[in-house]
Scaffold this motif. Structure first.
Motif, PDB file in Angstrom:
ATOM      1  N   SER A   1       0.824  -1.217   0.000  1.00  0.00           N
ATOM      2  CA  SER A   1       0.000   0.000   0.000  1.00  0.00           C
ATOM      3  C   SER A   1       0.856   1.264   0.000  1.00  0.00           C
ATOM      4  O   SER A   1       0.444   2.302  -0.516  1.00  0.00           O
ATOM      5  CB  SER A   1      -0.945   0.004   1.208  1.00  0.00           C
ATOM      6  OG  SER A   1      -0.241   0.263   2.416  1.00  0.00           O
ATOM      7  N   LEU A   2       2.068   1.153   0.570  1.00  0.00           N
ATOM      8  CA  LEU A   2       2.965   2.309   0.597  1.00  0.00           C
ATOM      9  C   LEU A   2       3.681   2.497  -0.737  1.00  0.00           C
ATOM     10  O   LEU A   2       3.958   3.620  -1.158  1.00  0.00           O
ATOM     11  CB  LEU A   2       4.009   2.138   1.707  1.00  0.00           C
ATOM     12  CG  LEU A   2       3.503   2.129   3.162  1.00  0.00           C
ATOM     13  CD1 LEU A   2       4.649   1.819   4.108  1.00  0.00           C
ATOM     14  CD2 LEU A   2       2.854   3.456   3.525  1.00  0.00           C
ATOM     15  N   GLY A   3       4.008   1.405  -1.385  1.00  0.00           N
ATOM     16  CA  GLY A   3       4.749   1.474  -2.647  1.00  0.00           C
ATOM     17  C   GLY A   3       6.220   1.728  -2.390  1.00  0.00           C
ATOM     18  O   GLY A   3       7.040   0.826  -2.440  1.00  0.00           O
ATOM     19  N   GLN A   4       6.550   2.965  -2.095  1.00  0.00           N
ATOM     20  CA  GLN A   4       7.916   3.344  -1.729  1.00  0.00           C
ATOM     21  C   GLN A   4       8.014   3.345  -0.199  1.00  0.00           C
ATOM     22  O   GLN A   4       7.354   4.153   0.470  1.00  0.00           O
ATOM     23  CB  GLN A   4       8.266   4.723  -2.282  1.00  0.00           C
ATOM     24  CG  GLN A   4       8.292   4.797  -3.802  1.00  0.00           C
ATOM     25  CD  GLN A   4       9.356   3.906  -4.413  1.00  0.00           C
ATOM     26  OE1 GLN A   4      10.496   3.856  -3.957  1.00  0.00           O
ATOM     27  NE2 GLN A   4       8.986   3.172  -5.469  1.00  0.00           N
ATOM     28  N   VAL A   5       8.796   2.436   0.337  1.00  0.00           N
ATOM     29  CA  VAL A   5       8.898   2.274   1.789  1.00  0.00           C
ATOM     30  C   VAL A   5      10.172   2.951   2.269  1.00  0.00           C
ATOM     31  O   VAL A   5      11.287   2.451   2.062  1.00  0.00           O
ATOM     32  CB  VAL A   5       8.906   0.778   2.174  1.00  0.00           C
ATOM     33  CG1 VAL A   5       8.991   0.617   3.687  1.00  0.00           C
ATOM     34  CG2 VAL A   5       7.664   0.085   1.616  1.00  0.00           C
ATOM     35  N   ASP A   6      10.002   4.104   2.909  1.00  0.00           N
ATOM     36  CA  ASP A   6      11.151   4.894   3.370  1.00  0.00           C
ATOM     37  C   ASP A   6      10.995   5.142   4.867  1.00  0.00           C
ATOM     38  O   ASP A   6      10.326   6.089   5.293  1.00  0.00           O
ATOM     39  CB  ASP A   6      11.208   6.213   2.594  1.00  0.00           C
ATOM     40  CG  ASP A   6      12.492   6.973   2.854  1.00  0.00           C
ATOM     41  OD1 ASP A   6      13.356   6.460   3.601  1.00  0.00           O
ATOM     42  OD2 ASP A   6      12.637   8.096   2.322  1.00  0.00           O
ATOM     43  N   TYR A   7      11.592   4.275   5.671  1.00  0.00           N
ATOM     44  CA  TYR A   7      11.433   4.342   7.122  1.00  0.00           C
ATOM     45  C   TYR A   7      12.757   4.631   7.813  1.00  0.00           C
ATOM     46  O   TYR A   7      13.837   4.329   7.287  1.00  0.00           O
ATOM     47  CB  TYR A   7      10.842   3.033   7.659  1.00  0.00           C
ATOM     48  CG  TYR A   7       9.349   3.109   7.857  1.00  0.00           C
ATOM     49  CD1 TYR A   7       8.784   3.212   9.124  1.00  0.00           C
ATOM     50  CD2 TYR A   7       8.487   3.105   6.759  1.00  0.00           C
ATOM     51  CE1 TYR A   7       7.420   3.288   9.307  1.00  0.00           C
ATOM     52  CE2 TYR A   7       7.111   3.183   6.920  1.00  0.00           C
ATOM     53  CZ  TYR A   7       6.584   3.274   8.208  1.00  0.00           C
ATOM     54  OH  TYR A   7       5.220   3.364   8.386  1.00  0.00           O
ATOM     55  N   LYS A   8      12.646   5.239   8.985  1.00  0.00           N
ATOM     56  CA  LYS A   8      13.841   5.559   9.771  1.00  0.00           C
ATOM     57  C   LYS A   8      13.485   5.546  11.256  1.00  0.00           C
ATOM     58  O   LYS A   8      12.320   5.398  11.644  1.00  0.00           O
ATOM     59  CB  LYS A   8      14.357   6.944   9.381  1.00  0.00           C
ATOM     60  CG  LYS A   8      13.330   8.055   9.567  1.00  0.00           C
ATOM     61  CD  LYS A   8      13.802   9.366   8.986  1.00  0.00           C
ATOM     62  CE  LYS A   8      12.712  10.439   9.112  1.00  0.00           C
ATOM     63  NZ  LYS A   8      13.111  11.707   8.486  1.00  0.00           N
TER      64      LYS A   8
END
Length: 292
Positions: free
Chosen positions: A272-279
């Motif tokens: 659902s996010l498509g681009q997963v950019d976590y920190k």
């Protein structure tokens, strides 16, 4: 990892009439445990012997490999199937001084955010999600996410559950979570929908200094007397990893198992996010490590 079985008998526990044999083959299928037991005609243990077999030194059985190949091919196909999400930055799962079992991680944040989103679909009053660090088993590399990576990260097939907990119980959960920090604890809780601070130099049970819950974008102090709905996995919801406040809630009928697989939730959330950019965001802060 136990190289040989450990025996608990009357020399360890006075008055114990029957010995207990404890064997453990470590983790990740690195070893195969071998245990031989001999009983007398009354069923009493008379002899025991055990060892670990290092799987990496074993030669593949050609005939067994042939039998398994059709199944192995199907598994490989599933493992390599792409989820439809791109991991922008690698999501480590560290162990050691800084660990998934004593510190906030980007991966823990991703997993709990997915849990919270899914739980809200079934109970709109859910405001917090918690995931035990011991249940997060592997890192996820940057690039296209595969089903195999998701399954390796969450391999236990846990289901999603919700629990009604008071603010005081949440405090008790978090005290258990950070009770031995900076030592590792499988019950260390990653969180979504809230943030908290603690001081690892204080006595266990008196470490948590601040707890806040996200109320429509504004963080407010958690009220000890108020009841909150928390999403977690079924293992912790029953008190796993020493999280006894969850066990109390479970026995009191305050836990609902939603029956939704954790790895499928993570797969669907990342898609659902498509681009997963976590920190790391500062959801969990040990104030004793902050600069003066």
């Amino acid at each position: 990892k136990l190289e040989k079985p450990v025996v608990v008998d009357k020399t360890v526990v006075p008055g114990k009439t029957e010995p207990t044999i404890i064997a453990q083959a470590y983790q990740y299928g690195d070893f195969l445990g071998n245990l031989d037991l001999t009983f007398d005609y009354k069923g009493k243990l008379t002899e025991y012997n055990g060892s670990l077999i290092d799987v990496s030194t074993a030669k593949e059985d050609v005939r067994a490999a042939e039998i398994l190949k059709p199944y192995a091919d199907q598994i490989a196909e599933l493992k390599n199937e792409e989820v439809g999400a791109n991991i922008v930055n690698a999501l480590p799962n560290p162990r050691g001084e800084i660990s998934v079992r004593n510190s906030e991680t980007a991966l823990g944040n991703l997993i709990t955010d997915g849990m919270l989103k899914k739980a809200k679909e079934y109970n709109k009053d859910t405001v917090i999600a918690m995931q035990n660090g011991g249940g997060i088993r592997a890192a996820i590399d940057a690039g296209p996410l595969t089903v195999g990576e998701v399954l390796t990260t969450l391999p236990f097939g846990n289901t999603l559950a919700t629990a009604k907990m008071t603010g005081e119980e949440i405090k008790n959960l978090l005290e258990i979570s950070v009770g031995v920090a900076p030592k590792e604890n499988g019950g260390f809780l990653h969180v979504s929908g809230m943030k908290f601070e603690y001081d690892s130099t204080k006595a266990a049970g008196e470490r948590v200094t601040k707890m806040e819950v996200n109320n429509n974008g504004t963080f407010e102090v958690i009220d000890p007397a108020k009841t909150y709905v928390i999403a977690t996995n079924a293992f912790t919801a029953k008190g796993g990893d020493g999280l006894t406040p969850f066990e109390t809630a479970y026995k009191a009928g305050r836990v609902t198992d939603l029956g939704l697989s954790d790895w499928e939730n993570l797969r669907d959330f990342t898609k659902s996010l498509g681009q997963v950019d976590y920190k790391i965001e500062g959801r969990i802060v040990d104030t004793s490590k902050l600069p003066n």
